[in-house]
Design a protein around this motif. Structure first.
Motif, PDB file in Angstrom:
ATOM      1  N   ARG A  54     -19.800   7.532   3.978  1.00 31.90           N
ATOM      2  CA  ARG A  54     -20.327   6.916   2.748  1.00 31.90           C
ATOM      3  C   ARG A  54     -21.221   5.710   2.999  1.00 31.90           C
ATOM      4  N   LEU A  55     -21.720   5.558   4.231  1.00 27.29           N
ATOM      5  CA  LEU A  55     -22.695   4.508   4.500  1.00 27.29           C
ATOM      6  C   LEU A  55     -24.062   4.922   3.980  1.00 27.29           C
ATOM      7  N   VAL A  56     -24.274   6.213   3.862  1.00 29.18           N
ATOM      8  CA  VAL A  56     -25.516   6.785   3.344  1.00 29.18           C
ATOM      9  C   VAL A  56     -25.154   7.880   2.347  1.00 29.18           C
ATOM     10  N   ASP A  57     -25.933   7.982   1.283  1.00 33.94           N
ATOM     11  CA  ASP A  57     -25.761   9.075   0.317  1.00 33.94           C
ATOM     12  C   ASP A  57     -26.862  10.103   0.521  1.00 33.94           C
ATOM     13  N   ARG A  58     -26.482  11.390   0.536  1.00 34.47           N
ATOM     14  CA  ARG A  58     -27.468  12.471   0.578  1.00 34.47           C
ATOM     15  C   ARG A  58     -27.683  12.921  -0.863  1.00 34.47           C
ATOM     16  N   ILE A  59     -28.842  12.588  -1.436  1.00 34.20           N
ATOM     17  CA  ILE A  59     -29.116  12.886  -2.832  1.00 34.20           C
ATOM     18  C   ILE A  59     -29.321  14.378  -3.029  1.00 34.20           C
ATOM     19  N   GLU A  60     -30.069  14.968  -2.128  1.00 32.10           N
ATOM     20  CA  GLU A  60     -30.311  16.403  -2.092  1.00 32.10           C
ATOM     21  C   GLU A  60     -30.662  16.728  -0.648  1.00 32.10           C
ATOM     22  N   PRO A  61     -30.727  17.978  -0.280  1.00 32.51           N
ATOM     23  CA  PRO A  61     -31.029  18.289   1.125  1.00 32.51           C
ATOM     24  C   PRO A  61     -32.285  17.581   1.623  1.00 32.51           C
ATOM     25  N   GLY A  62     -32.102  16.781   2.692  1.00 30.42           N
ATOM     26  CA  GLY A  62     -33.242  16.096   3.291  1.00 30.42           C
ATOM     27  C   GLY A  62     -33.649  14.805   2.615  1.00 30.42           C
ATOM     28  N   MET A  63     -32.869  14.312   1.647  1.00 26.87           N
ATOM     29  CA  MET A  63     -33.191  13.063   0.941  1.00 26.87           C
ATOM     30  C   MET A  63     -32.005  12.108   1.036  1.00 26.87           C
ATOM     31  N   TYR A  64     -32.269  10.858   1.452  1.00 27.08           N
ATOM     32  CA  TYR A  64     -31.186   9.910   1.720  1.00 27.08           C
ATOM     33  C   TYR A  64     -31.453   8.546   1.102  1.00 27.08           C
ATOM     34  N   ARG A  65     -30.373   7.845   0.789  1.00 27.97           N
ATOM     35  CA  ARG A  65     -30.437   6.452   0.341  1.00 27.97           C
ATOM     36  C   ARG A  65     -29.195   5.729   0.846  1.00 27.97           C
TER      37      ARG A  65
END
Length: 257
Positions: A57-68
């Motif tokens: 949970r240090l990074v969220d995968r919004i959709e395949p190949g997209m991160y925040r």
């Protein structure tokens, strides 16, 4: 054998930190390609590391190949912030400043129209609480740190302070004229430190600078005071730098120019 396994582990941590730094610069989710390019990692390597970060949970995968950046960073940041104490962070820097200059170092905060002293160095080689000063207070316009707080206010808030307080005189040097006070506050905003030239007490001068929190707000002030005959205006830069170090410890980041 342990040393050989430690080096790859450290390298992975460094890559994770680099990815977090890059993500922090994106106001919208970033693509895997953007992150790999910015970090100079092979896309498969970046993808693998990001996968571990998503699992934690240090990074969220919004959709395949997209991160925040992930929600856990918010949780950890809130925890760190709740445990930060301006007094605790300031004490080592106050001690260093006291050792370097050999004069009294004060830590104060704002309470309405006054500054309140919450810590002070003593004479001598060790940090001690001076009971007489802790909790003492003074109007904003007669102290160096008080002027720092006023300089951070809007012109209207400064005008309101002038109207409420009437700028009472404490010594012959006290600024009791609103225009002169306004001119001095303009200078303070430019140089980021302020002086008390025997304005609160005859025979005592002071120089102060502001301490910022992670939101950029001035939450406290650091100052050095001394008898007029020993006081040196050249101390200003040392005080400003010490206040800046405390601010960084509080999570403050200097604005990018």
């Amino acid at each position: 054998m342990a040393e050989k396994t430690a080096k790859p582990s450290i390298q992975v941590i460094e890559r994770m930190m680099h990815l977090l730094d890059v993500l922090s610069q994106h106001t919208v989710p970033a693509t895997l390609k953007q992150l790999a390019t910015a970090t100079k990692l092979h896309p498969s390597t970046a993808h693998r590391i990001l996968g571990v970060m998503v699992d934690n949970r240090l990074v969220d995968r919004i959709e395949p190949g997209m991160y925040r950046l992930g929600i856990r960073l918010v949780e950890l940041g809130s925890l760190v912030k709740s445990r930060i104490s301006v007094r605790q962070e300031a004490l080592p820097h106050m001690h260093g400043l006291h050792q370097a200059l050999g004069e009294t170092v004060n830590l104060s905060v704002r309470r309405d129209d006054e500054v309140v002293y919450i810590e002070r160095t003593s004479e001598g080689n060790t940090m001690m609480r001076v009971v007489q000063i802790i909790g003492a207070h003074a109007p904003l316009h007669i102290t160096a740190v008080g002027k720092i707080f006023l300089a951070a206010d809007t012109p209207q808030r400064v005008a309101d302070y002038v109207a409420r307080s009437g700028l009472p005189r404490y010594t012959d040097h006290t600024l009791t004229d609103a225009k002169k006070l306004s001119t001095e506050l303009d200078e303070i905003r430019k140089r980021q430190y302020a002086f008390d030239n025997e304005e609160a007490e005859r025979g005592v001068c002071c120089v102060g600078a502001g301490i910022h929190n992670d939101e950029g707000q001035i939450v406290a002030g650091l100052s050095v005071s001394a008898p007029t005959e020993r006081f040196r205006k050249t101390w200003a830069e040392s005080v400003r730098q010490a206040a800046a170090s405390i601010s960084r410890a509080m999570g403050y980041q200097l604005p990018k120019t």
